[in-house]
Design a protein around this motif. Sequence first.
Motif, PDB file in Angstrom:
ATOM      1  N   ASN A 250       0.838  -1.189   0.000  1.00  0.00           N
ATOM      2  CA  ASN A 250       0.000   0.000   0.000  1.00  0.00           C
ATOM      3  C   ASN A 250       0.875   1.242   0.000  1.00  0.00           C
ATOM      4  N   LYS A 251       0.435   2.283  -0.656  1.00  0.00           N
ATOM      5  CA  LYS A 251       1.231   3.495  -0.757  1.00  0.00           C
ATOM      6  C   LYS A 251       1.156   4.296   0.538  1.00  0.00           C
ATOM      7  N   SER A 252       2.241   4.266   1.299  1.00  0.00           N
ATOM      8  CA  SER A 252       2.364   5.042   2.539  1.00  0.00           C
ATOM      9  C   SER A 252       1.235   4.776   3.526  1.00  0.00           C
ATOM     10  N   THR A 273      -1.723   6.545   7.681  1.00  0.00           N
ATOM     11  CA  THR A 273      -0.964   7.054   6.544  1.00  0.00           C
ATOM     12  C   THR A 273       0.132   8.001   7.023  1.00  0.00           C
ATOM     13  N   LEU A 274       1.238   8.017   6.298  1.00  0.00           N
ATOM     14  CA  LEU A 274       2.315   8.965   6.549  1.00  0.00           C
ATOM     15  C   LEU A 274       2.706   9.566   5.208  1.00  0.00           C
ATOM     16  N   ASN A 275       2.396  10.843   5.035  1.00  0.00           N
ATOM     17  CA  ASN A 275       2.584  11.527   3.764  1.00  0.00           C
ATOM     18  C   ASN A 275       3.971  12.164   3.707  1.00  0.00           C
ATOM     19  N   VAL A 285       0.308  18.978  10.562  1.00  0.00           N
ATOM     20  CA  VAL A 285      -0.103  18.017  11.583  1.00  0.00           C
ATOM     21  C   VAL A 285      -1.557  18.270  11.979  1.00  0.00           C
ATOM     22  N   HIS A 286      -1.920  19.524  12.212  1.00  0.00           N
ATOM     23  CA  HIS A 286      -3.259  19.873  12.694  1.00  0.00           C
ATOM     24  C   HIS A 286      -4.361  19.387  11.757  1.00  0.00           C
ATOM     25  N   TRP A 287      -4.160  19.526  10.463  1.00  0.00           N
ATOM     26  CA  TRP A 287      -5.196  19.159   9.495  1.00  0.00           C
ATOM     27  C   TRP A 287      -5.067  17.723   9.004  1.00  0.00           C
ATOM     28  N   GLY A 288      -4.196  16.961   9.597  1.00  0.00           N
ATOM     29  CA  GLY A 288      -4.069  15.561   9.212  1.00  0.00           C
ATOM     30  C   GLY A 288      -3.416  15.360   7.870  1.00  0.00           C
ATOM     31  N   THR A 289      -2.669  16.361   7.406  1.00  0.00           N
ATOM     32  CA  THR A 289      -1.998  16.246   6.118  1.00  0.00           C
ATOM     33  C   THR A 289      -0.775  15.348   6.205  1.00  0.00           C
ATOM     34  N   MET A 290      -0.064  15.425   7.327  1.00  0.00           N
ATOM     35  CA  MET A 290       1.159  14.623   7.474  1.00  0.00           C
ATOM     36  C   MET A 290       0.841  13.187   7.860  1.00  0.00           C
ATOM     37  N   ILE A 291      -0.020  13.006   8.818  1.00  0.00           N
ATOM     38  CA  ILE A 291      -0.365  11.656   9.264  1.00  0.00           C
ATOM     39  C   ILE A 291      -1.863  11.572   9.464  1.00  0.00           C
ATOM     40  N   GLY A 292      -2.461  10.474   9.063  1.00  0.00           N
ATOM     41  CA  GLY A 292      -3.905  10.301   9.190  1.00  0.00           C
ATOM     42  C   GLY A 292      -4.252   8.909   9.673  1.00  0.00           C
ATOM     43  N   GLY A 458       9.109   1.938   7.958  1.00  0.00           N
ATOM     44  CA  GLY A 458       9.825   1.958   6.688  1.00  0.00           C
ATOM     45  C   GLY A 458       9.453   3.103   5.772  1.00  0.00           C
ATOM     46  N   PHE A 459       8.584   4.021   6.215  1.00  0.00           N
ATOM     47  CA  PHE A 459       8.125   5.120   5.378  1.00  0.00           C
ATOM     48  C   PHE A 459       9.089   6.311   5.463  1.00  0.00           C
ATOM     49  N   LEU A 460       8.816   7.302   4.626  1.00  0.00           N
ATOM     50  CA  LEU A 460       9.576   8.538   4.617  1.00  0.00           C
ATOM     51  C   LEU A 460       8.823   9.622   5.375  1.00  0.00           C
ATOM     52  N   ASN A 461       9.556  10.464   6.102  1.00  0.00           N
ATOM     53  CA  ASN A 461       8.949  11.585   6.804  1.00  0.00           C
ATOM     54  C   ASN A 461       9.858  12.799   6.645  1.00  0.00           C
ATOM     55  N   ASP A 462       9.253  13.934   6.331  1.00  0.00           N
ATOM     56  CA  ASP A 462      10.014  15.156   6.138  1.00  0.00           C
ATOM     57  C   ASP A 462       9.953  15.980   7.416  1.00  0.00           C
ATOM     58  N   ASN A 463      10.967  15.856   8.248  1.00  0.00           N
ATOM     59  CA  ASN A 463      11.009  16.580   9.515  1.00  0.00           C
ATOM     60  C   ASN A 463      12.350  17.283   9.666  1.00  0.00           C
ATOM     61  N   LEU A 464      12.547  17.918  10.807  1.00  0.00           N
ATOM     62  CA  LEU A 464      13.750  18.717  11.022  1.00  0.00           C
ATOM     63  C   LEU A 464      14.901  17.942  11.654  1.00  0.00           C
TER      64      LEU A 464
END
Length: 649
Positions: A250-252, A273-275, A285-292, A458-464
């Motif tokens: 499954n995709k992310s 999901t992890l976008n 994060v607040h709108w569930g765009t990064m993780i849902g 195993g997913f990708l996450n764009d963080n600092l």
Amino acid sequence: MIVPVSEKWLSDFSMIYPLRKSIEIGLLPVGLCVLFVLICNHAPNAGTASPGQSPVANETPKQIPTDLALRRRPVACCLNKNESVLLVASGRSGTISAIQVDDGNLLGEWQVGECLTDLVRWRDDLFLAVDATAGQLICLDFAEPVRPVIPWRCQTIAAPNRLLVDPSTNRCFVGGLWSRQLCVVNLPDDMQSDIGVKVSTDDVVDLPFSAGAMCRIDGESPALLLLDAFSSRWSTYDLGTLKMIASGRNKSRRASGVAIHPKSGNICMTEQTLNHLAHAIRNDVHWGTMIGNNIRTYSASQFVQQSVPRSGPSADAFGSWHLTGDSVPLGGASDAKADPESIAFANNGTAIIALGGVDQVAVGALDDHSFKYYATGRRPVAMAVTDNNKLLFVCNNLDDSITVINLRDREIEATLSLGKQPDATQQDQGERLFFDGRVSHDAWMSCHSCHVNGHSNGFLNDNLADQSFGAPKRVLSLLGHADTGPFAWNGSFESMHEQIKSSIVNTMQADEPPTVATLDALAAFVNSLPSPTGLAQSRNALSSELSGELANDAIETGRKLFLDLDCATCHSPEQNWTTGEQYDVGLTDELGNTQFNPPSLIGVGQQAAYLHDARYSELQDVFLQGKHRLERELSNDELQSLMMFLNSL
């Protein structure tokens, strides 16, 4: 203290979640038995099996004294034939508890194993459990609930994690965590005879991932659907031959629970999901765009015919397969529902979802997206519902209790304690925090969301973590990595405390900064996590002595090759298979960075993806396609020896 919900405080989250402090994960959950077999639900370092071992006939399990304090960590529950008794399997204590349904009284608790990870009813009042540490399938006879008997045990694959019984053929399917295997056990018809239940290597197939939740797909040719315990892969197998029918990714989206809808026959999964295109900022994060968090419904036909690869670059590791389904969101902005765990259905089609990260269960209809949320104990992970659709029982993994919900009256009847517990340690406090979504902004995610039971999705996450946005990086495993600093892909954090603080503040966007006590507790828990058992050792569990010796020879050959190829320059065995420096190994991220700190190779064979951008889903492709630091071609024998060695770490 655990009291009936009628006294009100159970609905108050501040009482259910007293502090935001630390963490210890004996994994699985899926706590301490890996640390709890991947806490509660999933398994730790499993022992090896002896294929010739004889089952114990009519063993009487030892009863646990009522005043003995134990950390139990319940992982599964089911009802007996007439639904008068609820049986609860606990992971860390390896015990089975029996509860009288009509009055909630605890009938007794018995020691049946070391680290139980699943429990199912086989037939009548016979049950099957798996012990991850001992590598055993255990038969339990509860015809007399206060005097249980163990008719037999048998060795299975290493680290057995999940069970499924096929009543039409009287067989049991066992999925292995670290062995990444699936085996079938032919169950006996005559319980009175001197049976010899056993697993041979002919009854075992290797999987492309660690075995997680599974379900049976009915049809002209019944199939078994098996989910990845950590990441997003899935495979289906013919129930008769164990031949793989289809597999995909499954995709992310990582699915943790699966069940068949009793009316439509559709496959329903709890997914997270992890976008990787979103950034770890407050807005995303607040709108569930990064993780849902959601439930997705699929037609069963998609899983019993070979999936079709998408067109696109091979580096697109998470967009390789077509799967379409209807999604139902769980929670939303300001009221998210972190970590949907298992899913179950009442006979009337009512869906029941355990929301492990917010200490709730959702009950309702999928077609109209209507749910009522009930407060439970800490980290609900498994459920059982009566056939008349009246009573729901919920296993609360992190406070050793059962929540009883009356579905007809739509109210919580009681919370039942499984027994006395020892005082919470710093690691216990950290474990609770690790699995608590309320550490993050709006309760969208917990540490467990990305580091599944301490491992990795195993997913990708764009963080600092690398001090920049625009170059998402693969989530790293925490298992056995306590002394593998510095941390992050560029080695920017010297200590585990620094890494955890950055994750809470910058990635999880916590509404309040973590206290020193919180960081201490989480670090204590993470640092306690054991390494996963190497794939090579796990798969040798049912091998003959000769094949085991050959495997050991191949591992030693691979070790020497590893050193000859100068792999130890970056992955030093004296420094826990990493080093503290950054290296240019011919890789470049989206921002042009070429310097990376080498991640530790501890548990490298148990990963779902490889390199910083997860471009490879198989370890051997790092060398076959990526030619990673190779100055010459490897022969097939050399490659296989190198893989054996790396898979042993």
